[in-house]
Design a protein around this motif. Structure first.
Motif, short mmCIF file in Angstrom:
data_model
loop_
_atom_site.label_atom_id
_atom_site.label_comp_id
_atom_site.label_asym_id
_atom_site.label_seq_id
_atom_site.Cartn_x
_atom_site.Cartn_y
_atom_site.Cartn_z
N PRO A 42 0.81 -1.23 0.00
CA PRO A 42 0.00 0.00 0.00
C PRO A 42 0.83 1.27 0.00
O PRO A 42 0.47 2.26 -0.65
CB PRO A 42 -0.84 -0.13 1.27
CG PRO A 42 -1.00 -1.61 1.45
CD PRO A 42 0.32 -2.19 1.01
N ALA A 43 1.97 1.27 0.69
CA ALA A 43 2.82 2.47 0.73
C ALA A 43 3.40 2.79 -0.65
O ALA A 43 3.63 3.96 -0.97
CB ALA A 43 3.95 2.28 1.74
N VAL A 44 3.66 1.78 -1.46
CA VAL A 44 4.18 1.98 -2.81
C VAL A 44 3.06 2.42 -3.75
O VAL A 44 3.18 3.40 -4.49
CB VAL A 44 4.85 0.70 -3.34
CG1 VAL A 44 5.29 0.87 -4.79
CG2 VAL A 44 6.05 0.34 -2.47
N LEU A 45 1.94 1.70 -3.71
CA LEU A 45 0.84 2.03 -4.60
C LEU A 45 0.28 3.42 -4.32
O LEU A 45 -0.15 4.11 -5.25
CB LEU A 45 -0.26 0.97 -4.47
CG LEU A 45 0.10 -0.44 -4.94
CD1 LEU A 45 -1.09 -1.36 -4.78
CD2 LEU A 45 0.59 -0.44 -6.39
N ALA A 46 0.27 3.82 -3.05
CA ALA A 46 -0.22 5.16 -2.72
C ALA A 46 0.58 6.24 -3.45
O ALA A 46 0.04 7.28 -3.83
CB ALA A 46 -0.17 5.38 -1.21
N ALA A 47 1.87 5.97 -3.66
CA ALA A 47 2.73 6.93 -4.34
C ALA A 47 2.67 6.83 -5.85
O ALA A 47 2.73 7.83 -6.56
CB ALA A 47 4.18 6.74 -3.87
N ILE A 48 2.53 5.61 -6.36
CA ILE A 48 2.64 5.37 -7.79
C ILE A 48 1.27 5.30 -8.48
O ILE A 48 1.11 5.72 -9.62
CB ILE A 48 3.40 4.05 -8.05
CG1 ILE A 48 4.80 4.12 -7.45
CG2 ILE A 48 3.47 3.72 -9.53
CD1 ILE A 48 5.70 5.17 -8.07
N ASP A 49 0.29 4.78 -7.77
CA ASP A 49 -1.02 4.47 -8.35
C ASP A 49 -2.12 5.04 -7.45
O ASP A 49 -2.85 4.30 -6.79
CB ASP A 49 -1.15 2.94 -8.49
CG ASP A 49 -2.49 2.50 -9.05
OD1 ASP A 49 -3.21 3.34 -9.62
OD2 ASP A 49 -2.82 1.30 -8.90
N PRO A 50 -2.26 6.36 -7.39
CA PRO A 50 -3.15 6.98 -6.41
C PRO A 50 -4.62 6.61 -6.55
O PRO A 50 -5.37 6.70 -5.57
CB PRO A 50 -2.93 8.48 -6.63
CG PRO A 50 -2.38 8.60 -8.01
CD PRO A 50 -1.56 7.37 -8.22
N PHE A 51 -5.04 6.20 -7.74
CA PHE A 51 -6.45 5.88 -7.94
C PHE A 51 -6.73 4.38 -7.84
O PHE A 51 -7.82 3.92 -8.20
CB PHE A 51 -6.94 6.43 -9.28
CG PHE A 51 -6.85 7.93 -9.36
CD1 PHE A 51 -7.71 8.73 -8.62
CD2 PHE A 51 -5.87 8.54 -10.12
CE1 PHE A 51 -7.63 10.11 -8.67
CE2 PHE A 51 -5.77 9.93 -10.18
CZ PHE A 51 -6.65 10.71 -9.45
N CYS A 52 -5.75 3.63 -7.37
CA CYS A 52 -5.92 2.19 -7.10
C CYS A 52 -6.31 1.42 -8.37
O CYS A 52 -7.10 0.49 -8.32
CB CYS A 52 -6.98 2.00 -6.01
SG CYS A 52 -6.76 0.54 -4.99
N GLN A 53 -5.70 1.80 -9.49
CA GLN A 53 -6.00 1.11 -10.74
C GLN A 53 -5.46 -0.31 -10.75
O GLN A 53 -6.01 -1.18 -11.42
CB GLN A 53 -5.40 1.90 -11.91
CG GLN A 53 -6.05 3.25 -12.14
CD GLN A 53 -5.40 3.98 -13.29
OE1 GLN A 53 -5.68 3.71 -14.46
NE2 GLN A 53 -4.51 4.91 -12.97
N THR A 54 -4.38 -0.55 -10.01
CA THR A 54 -3.82 -1.90 -9.95
C THR A 54 -4.87 -2.91 -9.54
O THR A 54 -5.07 -3.95 -10.19
CB THR A 54 -2.64 -1.94 -8.96
OG1 THR A 54 -1.57 -1.16 -9.49
CG2 THR A 54 -2.16 -3.36 -8.73
N VAL A 55 -5.57 -2.64 -8.45
CA VAL A 55 -6.59 -3.56 -7.95
C VAL A 55 -7.76 -3.63 -8.93
O VAL A 55 -8.23 -4.73 -9.27
CB VAL A 55 -7.07 -3.11 -6.56
CG1 VAL A 55 -8.24 -3.97 -6.09
CG2 VAL A 55 -5.93 -3.19 -5.56
#
Length: 324
Positions: free
Chosen positions: A269-282
């Motif tokens: 979550p700490a990485v995705l919050a910085a790289i993928d702010p809109f939670c597109q990965t999930v």
């Protein structure tokens, strides 16, 4: 192989810790893994909302030191929503360490914290403290153990650590991580490595998926590997942009569907919050999975392990390096 006749399985697991190099490249968190910032706490809620919208289960592995912050309401909500939490040691230590110097994290910075204990005594106590913290703060039992960092051959070369995990109540672990591009690197290094093209990334991701499916050690301990490419490795070493990352994941879901695999993506979550702010990965992974013919199973890892036990699953250990 999968419940209700599903053709493949998709599981999203998240290591909840602060991560060196994120949110800023000079960020250094190795000795403060549990200092979860507000952006990461908020992002956990975003992940949960996405999973719930698509009928999936998230599985979080927690460093026990995060419970030193009295604000764990975000985790209480996570558990109340039916998502799973597991043990990730207390300060993010190396499970296989035999010398204090190899434990990493706070013991690199302050070796006197060992106070005469052996490395394996410290590992055992870190597992015990994290289990106790989860029980007391969240009123649930930890589901599974994820090793910090992961190992290129899991615990295949360490029967003693297998026994230690079992003695601490873990009947399944998630310790095996490798991909065909992976190489050793210094987590604190600011060196920018060469960018890897999308086709090469996707091939490595799918090769890892194919080989690193669940298996059982001779001890009876079940291994649920970290398959594919983690976000930390991707953005520290291979440097995709977000569009390329999402394309790699889409191809990964397609590959898992084609071959009937367990797709086990591991992110932070700490990485995705910085790289993928809109939670597109999930969203991209779950939407793609639900589009596939034949059906998909969206469990947490505890449910994967329980299903494999019920079906008498006995696949032998895999080693990606031996298949290259």
């Amino acid at each position: 192989m999968y419940p209700n006749g599903a053709r493949f399985a998709v599981q999203l697991s998240f290591d909840l810790e602060m991560v060196t190099n994120f949110p800023y490249w000079p960020s250094f968190w190795n000795h403060r893994k549990g200092a979860i910032d507000e952006a990461t706490k908020t992002y956990v809620g975003k992940i949960n909302a996405k999973c719930e919208a698509y009928g999936a289960k998230a599985h979080y592995f927690l460093v026990g030191s995060l419970f030193e912050d009295p604000d764990v309401d975000y985790l209480k909500k996570t558990v109340a929503s039916g998502h799973a939490v597991g043990n990730h040691t207390y300060t993010h230590v190396n499970l296989k360490a035999r010398e204090v110097e190899r434990l990493a994290g706070v013991y690199d910075r302050c070796p006197w914290r060992a106070a005469g204990r052996s490395a394996q005594e410290i590992v055992r106590q870190e597992l015990q403290m994290t289990t106790a913290a989860i029980r007391q703060a969240l009123s649930v039992e930890p589901k599974g153990l994820r090793s910090p960092g992961g190992f290129a051959n899991g615990l295949q070369d360490d029967a003693d650590v297998q026994k230690l995990c079992q003695a601490e109540g873990f009947w399944w672990v998630s310790t095996h991580y490798n991909d065909s591009l992976y190489r050793n690197y210094e987590a604190s290094s600011a060196e920018v490595t060469n960018k890897v093209d999308l086709d090469t990334l996707s091939e490595a991701f799918n090769r890892s998926q194919h080989v690193l499916q669940p298996y059982r050690y001779e001890s009876g301990l079940l291994e649920l590997p970290l398959a594919g490419i983690t976000d930390v490795v991707a953005w520290r070493i291979y440097r995709p942009d977000l569009t390329e990352w999402l394309s790699m994941l889409t191809r990964g879901v397609d590959y898992a569907h084609e071959h009937g695999l367990v797709f086990t993506l591991t992110t932070h979550p700490a990485v995705l919050a910085a790289i993928d702010p809109f939670c597109q990965t999930v969203e991209v992974v779950l939407r793609r999975a639900l589009e596939k013919e034949g059906g998909v199973w969206l469990p947490d890892l505890e449910e994967v392990a329980a299903h494999l036990n019920e079906t008498g699953y006995s696949r032998q250990p895999a080693n990606l390096a031996k298949t290259q």
